[in-house]
Design a protein around this motif. Structure first.
Motif, PDB file in Angstrom:
ATOM      1  N   GLU A  12      49.928  35.329 185.787  1.00  0.00           N
ATOM      2  CA  GLU A  12      50.393  36.595 186.593  1.00  0.00           C
ATOM      3  C   GLU A  12      50.186  37.709 185.734  1.00  0.00           C
ATOM      4  O   GLU A  12      49.463  38.779 186.076  1.00  0.00           O
ATOM      5  CB  GLU A  12      51.913  36.639 186.835  1.00  0.00           C
ATOM      6  N   THR A  66      47.456  40.519 186.345  1.00  0.00           N
ATOM      7  CA  THR A  66      47.930  41.688 186.402  1.00  0.00           C
ATOM      8  C   THR A  66      47.059  42.874 185.405  1.00  0.00           C
ATOM      9  O   THR A  66      46.791  43.928 185.733  1.00  0.00           O
ATOM     10  CB  THR A  66      49.301  41.886 186.228  1.00  0.00           C
ATOM     11  N   ILE A  85      43.731  43.748 186.653  1.00  0.00           N
ATOM     12  CA  ILE A  85      43.892  44.556 187.860  1.00  0.00           C
ATOM     13  C   ILE A  85      44.169  46.135 187.328  1.00  0.00           C
ATOM     14  O   ILE A  85      43.454  46.935 187.556  1.00  0.00           O
ATOM     15  CB  ILE A  85      45.016  44.284 188.849  1.00  0.00           C
ATOM     16  N   THR A 108      37.898  44.436 193.087  1.00  0.00           N
ATOM     17  CA  THR A 108      39.338  44.412 192.855  1.00  0.00           C
ATOM     18  C   THR A 108      40.311  44.993 193.982  1.00  0.00           C
ATOM     19  O   THR A 108      41.205  44.253 194.553  1.00  0.00           O
ATOM     20  CB  THR A 108      39.529  44.974 191.472  1.00  0.00           C
ATOM     21  N   ILE A 109      39.829  46.170 194.752  1.00  0.00           N
ATOM     22  CA  ILE A 109      40.426  46.990 195.749  1.00  0.00           C
ATOM     23  C   ILE A 109      40.447  45.725 196.910  1.00  0.00           C
ATOM     24  O   ILE A 109      41.439  45.542 197.696  1.00  0.00           O
ATOM     25  CB  ILE A 109      39.741  48.127 195.800  1.00  0.00           C
ATOM     26  N   LEU A 161      42.875  43.223 196.509  1.00  0.00           N
ATOM     27  CA  LEU A 161      44.335  43.600 196.720  1.00  0.00           C
ATOM     28  C   LEU A 161      44.681  43.795 197.993  1.00  0.00           C
ATOM     29  O   LEU A 161      46.007  43.594 198.478  1.00  0.00           O
ATOM     30  CB  LEU A 161      44.496  44.964 195.840  1.00  0.00           C
ATOM     31  N   SER A 185      45.298  40.472 199.916  1.00  0.00           N
ATOM     32  CA  SER A 185      46.560  40.133 198.909  1.00  0.00           C
ATOM     33  C   SER A 185      46.052  38.750 198.156  1.00  0.00           C
ATOM     34  O   SER A 185      46.703  37.670 198.070  1.00  0.00           O
ATOM     35  CB  SER A 185      47.767  39.728 199.834  1.00  0.00           C
ATOM     36  N   VAL A 234      43.461  38.188 194.551  1.00  0.00           N
ATOM     37  CA  VAL A 234      42.552  39.024 193.692  1.00  0.00           C
ATOM     38  C   VAL A 234      41.248  38.027 193.675  1.00  0.00           C
ATOM     39  O   VAL A 234      40.246  38.564 193.512  1.00  0.00           O
ATOM     40  CB  VAL A 234      43.176  38.609 192.098  1.00  0.00           C
TER      41      VAL A 234
END
Length: 384
Positions: free
Chosen positions: A222, A226, A229, A308-309, A312, A315, A317
């Protein structure tokens, strides 16, 4: 110690996929799209390294060399680009042979994969944030009217320090958490936890017979995801905001001069820095260069931001990208060295064309002349 496949006490054999089945399952991908993307990625990486090296050569043979903040920042971007691209120029040879049933041309091991992933990650972060530094430099130079001497002493250490420090933090974090793995993509930077298909039915820490890398290798998934991102999303914000501030300042300055004349800007503060030549033409030229380098950034990294978008929004990556989009991402991801080189020599190309007469030298000839002149370290190359 290697764990045998038929250890019923430790594993559920119904879940374990035989190697013959795995090889058959991934054969089409391995020798099809997987091979094509690997060849394309490495070819473009070689191109990127060549152009980044050319840019460094031009900086080192120029009149100013490394005496200007601009040249030092461009050197940082170019080195970052080389660190990012060079490990990707190996045609997946650095990927471990443990995934050779999925990935074409693997000849490495976990150590080569780890070193590959580390340098790619460090190079990427260095390049991303040096692009921020370049825009911030232009903003401070024009909007805040700071001298090059002031910038060199007070600002430039941060323009270099932040990208380098952040890159090392991100890179070392991946090393400490064993996040540089190739789970079957041919890349060693996007699989923080190592669980390829041959690990199905095995516990974390187990090593399947005939393999060397333990299943479940890596931790802090995670945190890793993260980080990757947030970190890539910071530069576009910084670059957009700084460019917007610079554009607004130059536009307002031009409107004032157009309405009231250049004397309207002759304040005491600006007179103290008059030797920096902050006139209308200079400000516009700097703005145009900032716009050009910003476009170079977005053309190169915008595809990854889009991926990346998309991850996201869905839901996840690791969303599977459409193949055409993947090809475009691979191509443009390696072109910043070329874009930056073209922007860097553009003023010199114009000067070369003017020096030979606008009608006597075509743009392609002017570019070739300037390019060769920069490589060999001569200010002017006379045409035959």
């Amino acid at each position: 110690m290697a764990m045998p496949e038929d250890n019923n006490a430790a594993h559920d054999n119904d879940d374990i996929i035989p190697m013959e089945t795995l090889t058959e399952m991934f054969a089409e991908e391995k020798y099809g799209d997987g091979k094509s993307t690997t060849i394309l990625r490495s070819t473009m990486a070689i191109v990127s390294v060549i152009f980044s090296c050319c840019l460094i050569r031009m900086i080192m043979t120029s009149k100013d060399r490394l005496t200007t903040t601009y040249h030092r920042l461009m050197l940082g971007i170019s080195i970052g680009g080389i660190l990012f691209s060079l490990p990707q120029a190996t045609f997946a040879a650095m990927s471990p042979t443990d995934v050779n049933y999925m990935v074409w041309n693997t000849h490495g091991n976990q150590s080569t994969c780890t070193s590959n992933g580390f340098f790619v990650s460090v190079g990427k972060v260095v390049t991303l944030f040096y692009s921020c530094s370049l825009n911030i430099y232009y903003l401070i130079l024009i909007k805040y009217n700071k001298s090059n001497s002031y910038i060199r002493k007070k600002i430039e250490p941060f323009l270099h320090g932040v990208p380098i420090l952040l890159a090392l933090v991100v890179g070392v974090m991946g090393l400490v958490n064993n996040n540089y793995n190739d789970g079957g993509s041919g890349e060693c930077t996007i699989t923080p936890i190592y669980n390829p298909p041959h690990c199905i039915g095995y516990e974390n820490g187990d090593v399947r017979e005939g393999f060397t890398i333990p299943c479940g290798r890596g931790r802090g998934e995670e945190l890793y995801l993260t980080t990757w991102i947030i970190v890539p999303l910071i530069p576009p914000v910084v670059i957009s905001v700084s460019l917007g501030m610079l554009y607004r300042h130059v536009s307002n300055q031009e409107k004032i001069m157009a309405r009231y004349g250049t004397g309207a800007l002759d304040t005491a503060s600006e007179q103290s820095s008059s030797n920096q030549n902050r006139d209308r033409t200079y400000s516009r030229a700097v703005l145009n260069k900032a716009i050009a380098y910003s476009l170079s950034y977005f053309l190169t990294w915008g595809w990854g931001i889009g991926a990346t978008i998309m991850g996201l929004v869905t839901s996840g990556v690791e969303t599977t990208l459409p193949l055409p989009y993947s090809y475009l991402l691979i191509i443009f991801n390696q072109l910043e060295g070329l874009f930056n080189l073209l922007i860097f020599i553009h003023p010199k190309v114009i000067a070369t064309k003017k020096s030979h007469g606008a009608d006597n030298l075509s743009w392609p000839r002017a570019f070739v002349t300037t390019f060769w002149s920069g490589l060999v370290g001569r200010n002017n190359v006379r045409l035959n």
